[in-house]
Design a protein around this motif. Structure first.
Motif, PDB file in Angstrom:
ATOM      1  N   UNK A  43       1.038  -1.262   0.013  1.00  0.00           N
ATOM      2  CA  UNK A  43      -0.071  -0.129   0.001  1.00  0.00           C
ATOM      3  C   UNK A  43       0.827   1.072   0.068  1.00  0.00           C
ATOM      4  N   UNK A  44       1.969   1.237   0.800  1.00  0.00           N
ATOM      5  CA  UNK A  44       3.144   2.390   0.734  1.00  0.00           C
ATOM      6  C   UNK A  44       3.485   2.639  -0.721  1.00  0.00           C
ATOM      7  N   UNK A  45       3.820   1.664  -1.445  1.00  0.00           N
ATOM      8  CA  UNK A  45       4.253   1.681  -2.706  1.00  0.00           C
ATOM      9  C   UNK A  45       3.276   2.431  -3.740  1.00  0.00           C
ATOM     10  N   UNK A  46       2.218   1.854  -3.376  1.00  0.00           N
ATOM     11  CA  UNK A  46       0.778   2.261  -4.451  1.00  0.00           C
ATOM     12  C   UNK A  46       0.649   3.916  -4.149  1.00  0.00           C
ATOM     13  N   UNK A  50       1.351   7.036  -6.445  1.00  0.00           N
ATOM     14  CA  UNK A  50       0.294   8.252  -6.538  1.00  0.00           C
ATOM     15  C   UNK A  50       0.771   9.625  -6.195  1.00  0.00           C
ATOM     16  N   UNK A  51       1.927   9.838  -5.820  1.00  0.00           N
ATOM     17  CA  UNK A  51       2.382  11.012  -5.357  1.00  0.00           C
ATOM     18  C   UNK A  51       2.309  11.497  -3.814  1.00  0.00           C
ATOM     19  N   UNK A  52       1.805  10.451  -2.836  1.00  0.00           N
ATOM     20  CA  UNK A  52       1.457  10.773  -1.424  1.00  0.00           C
ATOM     21  C   UNK A  52       2.871  11.125  -0.931  1.00  0.00           C
ATOM     22  N   UNK A  53       2.831  12.547  -0.163  1.00  0.00           N
ATOM     23  CA  UNK A  53       3.818  12.735   0.409  1.00  0.00           C
ATOM     24  C   UNK A  53       4.294  12.266   1.944  1.00  0.00           C
ATOM     25  N   UNK A  54       3.221  11.574   2.521  1.00  0.00           N
ATOM     26  CA  UNK A  54       3.550  11.367   3.770  1.00  0.00           C
ATOM     27  C   UNK A  54       3.393   9.621   3.914  1.00  0.00           C
ATOM     28  N   UNK A  55       4.343   8.935   4.554  1.00  0.00           N
ATOM     29  CA  UNK A  55       4.508   7.598   4.755  1.00  0.00           C
ATOM     30  C   UNK A  55       3.415   7.223   5.605  1.00  0.00           C
ATOM     31  N   UNK A  56       2.652   6.007   5.076  1.00  0.00           N
ATOM     32  CA  UNK A  56       1.496   5.399   5.805  1.00  0.00           C
ATOM     33  C   UNK A  56       2.213   4.829   7.065  1.00  0.00           C
ATOM     34  N   UNK A  57       1.341   4.785   8.128  1.00  0.00           N
ATOM     35  CA  UNK A  57       1.968   4.122   9.259  1.00  0.00           C
ATOM     36  C   UNK A  57       0.835   3.334  10.002  1.00  0.00           C
ATOM     37  N   UNK A 133      -9.215   3.661  -2.740  1.00  0.00           N
ATOM     38  CA  UNK A 133      -8.961   3.751  -1.203  1.00  0.00           C
ATOM     39  C   UNK A 133      -7.427   3.778  -0.872  1.00  0.00           C
ATOM     40  N   UNK A 134      -6.863   2.691  -1.760  1.00  0.00           N
ATOM     41  CA  UNK A 134      -5.441   2.491  -1.406  1.00  0.00           C
ATOM     42  C   UNK A 134      -4.513   3.805  -1.947  1.00  0.00           C
ATOM     43  N   UNK A 135      -4.788   4.464  -2.838  1.00  0.00           N
ATOM     44  CA  UNK A 135      -3.981   5.607  -3.252  1.00  0.00           C
ATOM     45  C   UNK A 135      -4.510   6.912  -2.726  1.00  0.00           C
TER      46      UNK A 135
END
Length: 164
Positions: A43-46, A50-57, A133-135
């Motif tokens: 999910x982090x890779x997806x 997608x250009x997400x700036x914050x790492x999912x935790x 949802x994931x992205x």
């Protein structure tokens, strides 16, 4: 006894091994931690793509909500979606686990003892609703849980947008 030996042979166990392994031992439970961690990494890779700036935790409260629903689906074969046997929604379960924020959920019921990370990701990636949802970069928290039975595997991921 012969039928039991045949079933054990199908599972790759000999009756002697079964007797030795069962003396005073608790039933074996699969440890899906590595699999669950891999789901988070994917999910982090997806999100990165997608250009997400914050790492999912990983959030333990969302993980608990995912665990509740996974176990509910394993125990209640008529369930096949986000609604629990008690009528609860992903948001209800997250709230009950103490998470404050908006949540979404992805889940899979796979008709086998196990599922590979690649199979799981393909099933979610090519589902437009699940991919959205994931992205979604607003989902900065996640909780993943998976359970296996002899004929199926259930994987639930709960994604959260914390409210500050």
């Amino acid at each position: 006894m012969r039928d039991r030996a045949c079933r054990l042979a199908l599972l790759g166990m000999t009756p002697a091994l079964m007797v030795i392994g069962s003396v005073g031992a608790a039933p074996a439970q699969a440890d899906n931690k590595r699999f669950n961690d891999d789901v988070v990494e994917n999910v982090y890779t997806i999100q990165r793509k997608a250009g997400c700036p914050v790492e999912i935790r990983v959030d333990p409260r969302l993980q608990l909500a995912a665990e509740w629903h996974t176990k509910d689906v394993i125990a209640n074969r008529h369930l096949d979606g986000d609604t629990g046997s008690d009528g609860s929604t992903p948001q209800d379960r997250a709230n009950a686990a103490g998470y404050r924020g908006t949540v979404a959920q992805t889940m899979t019921i796979h008709p086998a003892l196990a599922i590979s990370g690649l199979e799981l990701l393909k099933s979610w990636y090519y589902n437009p609703h699940y991919y959205a949802i994931m992205s979604d970069c607003r989902h900065t928290d996640i909780g993943v849980w998976s359970e296996n039975s002899l004929d199926r595997t259930v994987v639930v991921a709960v994604y959260g947008r914390p409210s500050f």
